[in-house]
Write a protein that holds these residues in place. Structure first.
Motif, PDB file in Angstrom:
ATOM      1  N   SER A  40      -3.475   0.768  -3.281  1.00  0.00           N
ATOM      2  CA  SER A  40      -2.616  -0.288  -3.813  1.00  0.00           C
ATOM      3  C   SER A  40      -3.089  -0.556  -5.231  1.00  0.00           C
ATOM      4  CB  SER A  40      -2.709  -1.559  -2.953  1.00  0.00           C
ATOM      5  OG  SER A  40      -3.924  -2.237  -3.186  1.00  0.00           O
ATOM      6  N   MET A  75      -8.372   0.668  -2.344  1.00  0.00           N
ATOM      7  CA  MET A  75      -8.127   1.954  -1.701  1.00  0.00           C
ATOM      8  C   MET A  75      -8.846   1.982  -0.361  1.00  0.00           C
ATOM      9  SD  MET A  75      -9.138   4.393  -4.917  1.00  0.00           S
ATOM     10  CE  MET A  75      -8.288   5.895  -4.497  1.00  0.00           C
ATOM     11  N   SER A  76      -8.366   2.829   0.530  1.00  0.00           N
ATOM     12  CA  SER A  76      -9.028   3.104   1.795  1.00  0.00           C
ATOM     13  C   SER A  76      -9.403   4.578   1.790  1.00  0.00           C
ATOM     14  CB  SER A  76      -8.099   2.786   2.963  1.00  0.00           C
ATOM     15  OG  SER A  76      -8.705   3.124   4.177  1.00  0.00           O
ATOM     16  N   CYS A  92      -8.402  10.047   0.552  1.00  0.00           N
ATOM     17  CA  CYS A  92      -7.857   8.732   0.215  1.00  0.00           C
ATOM     18  C   CYS A  92      -6.672   8.504   1.141  1.00  0.00           C
ATOM     19  CB  CYS A  92      -7.415   8.689  -1.236  1.00  0.00           C
ATOM     20  SG  CYS A  92      -6.642   7.130  -1.689  1.00  0.00           S
ATOM     21  N   ARG A  93      -6.842   7.583   2.083  1.00  0.00           N
ATOM     22  CA  ARG A  93      -5.769   7.304   3.049  1.00  0.00           C
ATOM     23  C   ARG A  93      -4.621   6.546   2.394  1.00  0.00           C
ATOM     24  NH1 ARG A  93      -8.480   5.094   8.555  1.00  0.00           N
ATOM     25  NH2 ARG A  93      -8.953   7.103   9.510  1.00  0.00           N
ATOM     26  N   ASP A  94      -4.981   5.502   1.654  1.00  0.00           N
ATOM     27  CA  ASP A  94      -3.941   4.706   0.983  1.00  0.00           C
ATOM     28  C   ASP A  94      -4.508   4.041  -0.253  1.00  0.00           C
ATOM     29  OD1 ASP A  94      -5.011   2.008   1.727  1.00  0.00           O
ATOM     30  OD2 ASP A  94      -4.470   2.638   3.736  1.00  0.00           O
ATOM     31  N   ARG A 145       0.835  -1.193   0.000  1.00  0.00           N
ATOM     32  CA  ARG A 145       0.000   0.000   0.000  1.00  0.00           C
ATOM     33  C   ARG A 145       0.868   1.240   0.000  1.00  0.00           C
ATOM     34  NH1 ARG A 145      -5.179  -0.358   3.711  1.00  0.00           N
ATOM     35  NH2 ARG A 145      -6.013  -2.298   2.920  1.00  0.00           N
ATOM     36  N   LEU A 146       0.393   2.249  -0.711  1.00  0.00           N
ATOM     37  CA  LEU A 146       1.048   3.550  -0.744  1.00  0.00           C
ATOM     38  C   LEU A 146       0.189   4.508   0.069  1.00  0.00           C
ATOM     39  CD1 LEU A 146       3.191   5.485  -1.895  1.00  0.00           C
ATOM     40  CD2 LEU A 146       1.684   5.805  -3.857  1.00  0.00           C
ATOM     41  N   MET A 147       0.737   5.049   1.147  1.00  0.00           N
ATOM     42  CA  MET A 147       0.014   6.003   1.981  1.00  0.00           C
ATOM     43  C   MET A 147       0.003   7.346   1.257  1.00  0.00           C
ATOM     44  SD  MET A 147      -0.568   3.838   4.235  1.00  0.00           S
ATOM     45  CE  MET A 147      -1.179   4.445   5.761  1.00  0.00           C
ATOM     46  N   VAL A 148      -1.189   7.876   0.986  1.00  0.00           N
ATOM     47  CA  VAL A 148      -1.258   9.117   0.222  1.00  0.00           C
ATOM     48  C   VAL A 148      -1.939  10.264   0.974  1.00  0.00           C
ATOM     49  CG1 VAL A 148      -1.097   8.094  -2.070  1.00  0.00           C
ATOM     50  CG2 VAL A 148      -3.317   8.319  -1.003  1.00  0.00           C
ATOM     51  N   ASN A 149      -2.983  10.000   1.751  1.00  0.00           N
ATOM     52  CA  ASN A 149      -3.727  11.036   2.468  1.00  0.00           C
ATOM     53  C   ASN A 149      -4.052  12.225   1.573  1.00  0.00           C
ATOM     54  OD1 ASN A 149      -3.986   9.753   5.004  1.00  0.00           O
ATOM     55  ND2 ASN A 149      -1.834  10.180   5.399  1.00  0.00           N
TER      56      ASN A 149
END
Length: 100
Positions: free
Chosen positions: A40, A44-45, A36-38, A12-16
């Motif tokens: 892949s 997404m979260s 968008c928290r993260d 996962r890439l943390m993006v916030n």
């Protein structure tokens, strides 16, 4: 400690990053602002300002780029989990079906 503790197939890439989510439910399509928290390659979260989103709901997520070197992102996805975060917010996990 850096390592691969998560049992996922993709990192996962943390993006916030701020984003717009179009929720496509039976009543209508509505747009809500989210974070968008993260992300892949398969999901997404999203932190959404709604009390809940039904599992199985189709959504479109738009993340505008602030850089000329990185393209904006439009994702079609399906909600696979929803965890309440207080009275008027939830964290939604989505499975990506298409990226543009």
């Amino acid at each position: 400690m850096l390592g691969y503790d998560d049992k996922r197939n993709f990192l996962r890439l943390m993006v916030n990053a701020p984003c717009e989510v179009t929720i496509k439910d039976n009543e209508s399509n509505r747009i809500v602002h989210a974070v968008c928290r993260d992300i892949s390659s398969t999901g997404m979260s999203l932190e959404i300002g709604e009390s809940s989103v039904e599992i199985g709901t189709q959504v479109e997520v738009s993340i505008e780029s602030t850089s000329t070197q990185i393209s904006s992102l439009l994702v079609k996805a399906k909600v696979v989990r929803c965890e309440p975060q207080g009275e008027n917010a939830c964290v939604v996990g989505v499975e990506i079906s298409e990226m543009k």
